[in-house]
Structure formats: C-alpha cells, structure tokens
Scaffold this active site. Structure first.
Site, PDB file in Angstrom:
ATOM      1  N   GLU A 117       0.769  -1.214   0.015  1.00  8.32           N
ATOM      2  CA  GLU A 117      -0.072  -0.076   0.116  1.00  8.32           C
ATOM      3  C   GLU A 117       0.966   1.217  -0.202  1.00  8.32           C
ATOM      4  O   GLU A 117       1.936   1.354   0.291  1.00  8.32           O
ATOM      5  CB  GLU A 117      -0.819   0.060   1.390  1.00  8.32           C
ATOM      6  N   HIS A 232      -8.469  10.055   3.271  1.00  3.76           N
ATOM      7  CA  HIS A 232      -8.269   9.047   2.173  1.00  3.76           C
ATOM      8  C   HIS A 232      -8.192   9.555   0.893  1.00  3.76           C
ATOM      9  O   HIS A 232      -9.309  10.190   0.592  1.00  3.76           O
ATOM     10  CB  HIS A 232      -9.029   7.927   2.582  1.00  3.76           C
ATOM     11  N   ARG A 272      -0.815   9.124   1.933  1.00  4.91           N
ATOM     12  CA  ARG A 272      -1.913   9.355   1.716  1.00  4.91           C
ATOM     13  C   ARG A 272      -2.117  11.151   1.455  1.00  4.91           C
ATOM     14  O   ARG A 272      -2.639  11.463   0.647  1.00  4.91           O
ATOM     15  CB  ARG A 272      -3.205   9.071   2.670  1.00  4.91           C
ATOM     16  N   HIS A 331     -10.691  10.660   6.920  1.00  3.73           N
ATOM     17  CA  HIS A 331     -10.665   9.148   7.248  1.00  3.73           C
ATOM     18  C   HIS A 331     -10.072   8.626   8.601  1.00  3.73           C
ATOM     19  O   HIS A 331     -10.340   7.772   9.195  1.00  3.73           O
ATOM     20  CB  HIS A 331      -9.676   8.616   6.191  1.00  3.73           C
ATOM     21  N   ARG A 366      -0.559   9.228   9.305  1.00  2.75           N
ATOM     22  CA  ARG A 366      -0.399   7.592   9.629  1.00  2.75           C
ATOM     23  C   ARG A 366      -0.192   7.102   8.315  1.00  2.75           C
ATOM     24  O   ARG A 366      -0.572   7.398   7.056  1.00  2.75           O
ATOM     25  CB  ARG A 366      -1.743   7.368   9.927  1.00  2.75           C
TER      26      ARG A 366
END
Length: 529
Positions: A117, A232, A272, A331, A366
């Site tokens: 990811e 997100h 992100r 998010h 994060r």
C-alpha cells in the site's frame, strides 16, 4: 451498571478496546466492563478495508524497514521509541489474533497473502476478503469478548469522566432507558475512536464523533496532534455517507489515478497526504469535484475484491470498464489523548489506545494499515501495565518528560526536538434561548470544516472555521445523545482548528496554503492541557 468497582472499564468496542478487554479478562482475570454507544460489533474498526501492516514474511522485509516507512509518513513528528514498539510487537499481535480465529487471505500454498500500500516500501499488508479486514478483525474479537466474563454495556453513552482526588474513577453514562448512572472503575481505557464526523465527506460511520477525546479535553487531560486529520484519497464520489472506500490495495495492485482529462498527475503509491493534496489541487485547477481511479487493468478484480465489486455494481459502475470517480474524504484522526508507551495518559487511572490516543506512532500522518496494528499493540500494553501495578504519570511534569520537554520550562521546547508546547482553551459559555436542532448544527459545522479546515487551509479559512465552531459550542442544546455528540464534535473541532491556526507551516496531513513549507520551528506537538 455494576455493583462493585471494576478493575478496568473499556470505552469503545473496536480493535484496541476489545484486544485489551480479552487480555484483561482472560489472561489477567480482571473484572472488566466494556461500554459502547452502539452494539458491540458497531465500531469504526469494521469499516477498515486495507489490512494490517506487519512484518510477517522473511527477507527482504524487516521491522527496520517498516519503522523507516512509518517515520517517513509521519513527517518528523513520530516518537521513534513508540514506532519501534509498534513494528517489533506487531507480528506477535497479528498471530495472537489469528489464534483467536481471525481468518486472513492466503495463497494457494497456504501462506498469508501480503499486499503493498501507499508509503510502504514492500508488500507487508495482510488482509481478509480482499477488502473486509476490519470486519473480520471485529468479528474475531467480538466472539472472543463474548466468551469472557466481561460485563458488556451496549447503547450506553459515556458523558463525562469521573475525577476524584486527581485520579480517574470511571464515567457517568446515559443508558438506553434514558437514565444516567456512574460506572466506576479503578482504571478506564479510552478506545472510542476518532472524529471523522467533523467533516461533511468522510469514510467514518455516524458514531465517529470524538467522544473520548472530547471528554479528555474537558477534564484537562493532555491531547495532542489533533490538527492532523488524514484524508483518504480514494473514497468513491457518490451520494452516500459514509463514503464507500476504495481500498489502498487497489493502487498497490496497479490501479492509476487520472484527472477528468485522463491525465495521470501523481505517484499513486505516495503516502495518503501527498496523494490527497495532489487530487485536491488538480480538482481546483479543473473545476471538478472528483478525479478517477482507473482499475481497468487489474486482473481478477471480482475475485480479489468481491465486496468492492458488489458495491460498485450497485451504483452502476463496472471496474473492468469504467473509471471510478473518487475524491479525498476525512478518514483518520492522527492525534488524540497523549499517552506514554504503556498507554498511560496525563491523568492517573486513565489510559488510551487506538485512534482516540496519541501514542506517537503516527506523527503528522499515519502510514496506511498501521491503525489496526496500533490498536492490537497498545491496547494489550495498557492492560499489562495495569496488571503490573502502574497508574500512569503522577504529575504533569512526568507527562512533559514523556513529551520530551523540560519540566522546568513548561511552555518551551528547543527547535528541532519532538516535544510539545502546552496551550489552554477557556470553555465557551452556552447562550440562553431555545435549543437548536442538533442535526442542523452538526451539518453546518461539517460543511464549514470541510470548506475551511479540510485538505487545504489558510489563516483566513481557519478564522472562519473557528467562528462557526464557537457558535456551535455556544448554541443552547438539550440533554440528548445527539446534542452531546454535537458538543463533542465541536469540542474536538475547536482544538483542531486552534492547533491548525498555531501551526504556521505545512507538515503531513496539515497543509497551509499561506505557509507551504515545513518549518523546523514547528517540529513539536501542540498539546492541550
């Protein structure tokens, strides 16, 4: 309610809270209660799609690489010791979850399938059902909790922390019949999740109203990093709330982001915050309200991501043929109640874990799929500290030490040191007059925060957001759960906007158009206490 004081009261029923409850009741034989405002499985955890990041394979991956990826995403504000705990203990906690019955996807040889990811240098994400990881984690933990002796209070809304003689002794809570009672405990663990409902466009469920963080703020408990809300980048742009999430794993498998002219404009595997900023700027340039995720080149989409394929077809989209309209959505709340490595807060007897906490592992942004992992690691750590007789920092000076600050210089921190600067917000008095509709207040605040304190912000927009939040806090309200949720959202919003105004730089998930560079003068936490 309980006849006698609990050893541990867990607020919330997500991965952090239930991981802690299982360990406390089963391994340590504590008298445990779980209090949640919905049903036990109704936590933000079940909405998590991507997976759990942990080093479960061999070379070339390592916990050092996972640590480096996490630190890079955190943009200079991560606590390195906390991240080391996360990555080193993570594999053990994932295997413990598997032993409880969680079923993760495996290849034809029976080995765990590992996905990559955004922000990760290698494939290290375990997942379930392609995009149903959170639901599977929640299922396994709920079943485990129901097998313990834990006292479970569903549809019970925690109102305020009980503080006596400088120690947390439980909470007051409203129960389904409307009555308000004290639930007393020697230790309280806050795992109530984040505050995604601050924004009009979010992937979070309606219950994500920052309740635990708001209670902590009102009680003077240290809260930090609250200005960093992660957006997100690939929420499906349809009229639904919460917005359906198109998991990071799609980009990990090769899906591409294109603007409305069809042009690629960003490296899809960046963290992100980078991708969300790029999307927002491109949308503003083109006057569009979305961009596209092109997954037409992915093989076996329906097999790999059956639930996403079902959701897409329900709104008339075929991922094999259609580009999928996406836009950033709120998010994850990167900050929260400040804790040490054991989960202890600045108030003895009060502990925190998961999205409601600020353990230092996320910093300013994060890393994808570290959220479920954080709950699995730090929830049980709090239980182990309680069992060992710890009670948390006994004074604010101890918490300053946790933050890397000089106890004798409470409002100062050297440039370049990840410490904290303490600030204080005076309460806003409620105005006289008839009560206002909580749904209308909530909608108004969400729209204003999305427009003025979202992915991009500046001094003028934040001033506007601050005014609206203050008006919401001052609005007369009734004594209903809906009204308390609005108050909690506004309490968290006030701190988030105030911190964003003070942070005159761009870092991680916080982007100021009027201060576009990252500044060494702000390499510290902004701490409310």
């Amino acid at each position: 309610m309980t006849d006698t004081e609990l050893d541990l009261l867990v607020l919330g029923s997500g991965v952090a809270g239930l991981s802690a409850a299982v360990r406390a009741a089963d391994t340590h034989k504590m008298r445990v209660g779980v209090l949640t405002k919905g049903e036990l499985p109704q936590a933000t955890t079940r909405w998590a799609q991507g997976g759990v990041a942990a080093v479960l394979g061999g070379d070339p991956d390592s916990t050092d690489l996972h640590l480096a990826d996490t630190l890079k995403a955190g943009a200079g504000l991560c606590d390195i010791e906390a991240v080391r705990v996360l990555v080193d203990e993570g594999p053990l906690r994932v295997n413990e979850l598997i032993s409880l019955g969680a079923i993760f996807d495996r290849d034809t040889h029976g080995q765990l399938e590992l996905a990559r990811e955004g922000g990760h240098s290698l494939a290290r994400i375990v997942h379930a059902g392609g995009s149903q990881t959170g639901a599977e984690v929640e299922r396994a933990l709920v079943e485990a909790v129901q097998l313990t002796m834990a006292a479970i209070h569903e549809h019970a809304f925690a109102l305020e922390l009980i503080v006596e003689a400088g120690r947390c002794r439980g909470v007051t809570a409203r129960f389904p019949d409307g009555s308000v009672h004290e639930v007393r405990a020697t230790n309280v663990l806050v795992t109530t999740g984040g505050a995604g409902q601050l924004y009009a466009v979010t992937t979070n469920p309606l219950e994500a109203t920052g309740d635990g963080i708001a209670m902590a703020l009102r009680a003077g408990v240290a809260v930090a990093d609250i200005e960093f809300t992660q957006f997100h980048p690939t929420a499906l742009s349809v009229e639904a709330m919460p917005r359906p999430l198109l998991t990071e794993a799609l980009r990990g498998h090769g899906a591409l982001l294109r603007d409305t002219t069809g042009e690629r404009f960003v490296d899809e595997l960046q963290p992100r915050d980078v991708v969300s900023r790029a999307e927002t700027r491109r949308m503003l340039e083109l006057g569009a309200d979305h961009v596209f995720l092109d997954a037409t080149g992915l093989e076996s989409f329906d097999t790999r991501f059956p639930n996403i394929a079902k959701e897409l077809r329900a709104v008339g989209l075929d991922p094999a043929k259609d580009w999928l309209p996406v836009a950033p959505a709120a998010h994850y709340t990167c900050g929260g109640i400040v804790t040490d490595l054991r989960g202890a807060s600045s108030l003895p007897g009060l502990w925190a874990a998961g999205e409601a906490s600020c353990s230092g592992v996320h910093g300013a942004n994060r890393l994808a799929s570290n959220s479920l992992l954080e709950g699995m690691v730090f929830g049980p750590r709090a239980v182990e500290a309680i069992e060992a007789g710890a009670s948390g920092p006994e004074a604010s000076g101890a918490m300053r030490t946790v933050l890397g600050m000089d106890p004798d210089l409470p409002d100062q921190v050297p440039a370049g040191v990840i410490g904290g600067r303490f600030v204080h917000l005076e309460p806003i008095e409620t105005a006289d007059g008839p009560t206002e509709d909580p749904a209308a207040l909530r909608n108004q605040m969400q729209r204003e925060l999305t427009a003025h304190a979202g992915v991009l912000r500046d001094a003028s927009s934040l001033d506007q957001a601050a005014k609206v939040v203050a008006d919401v806090l001052a609005a007369p309200r009734a004594d209903t759960v809906a009204d308390h949720e609005v108050r909690n959202l506004a309490t968290v919003a006030r701190a988030a906007v105030d911190a964003a105004r003070r942070r005159e730089e761009s870092r991680g998930a916080h982007t100021r158009d009027d201060f576009p560079e990252t500044s060494v003068d702000f390499a510290h936490r902004i701490v409310f206490a």
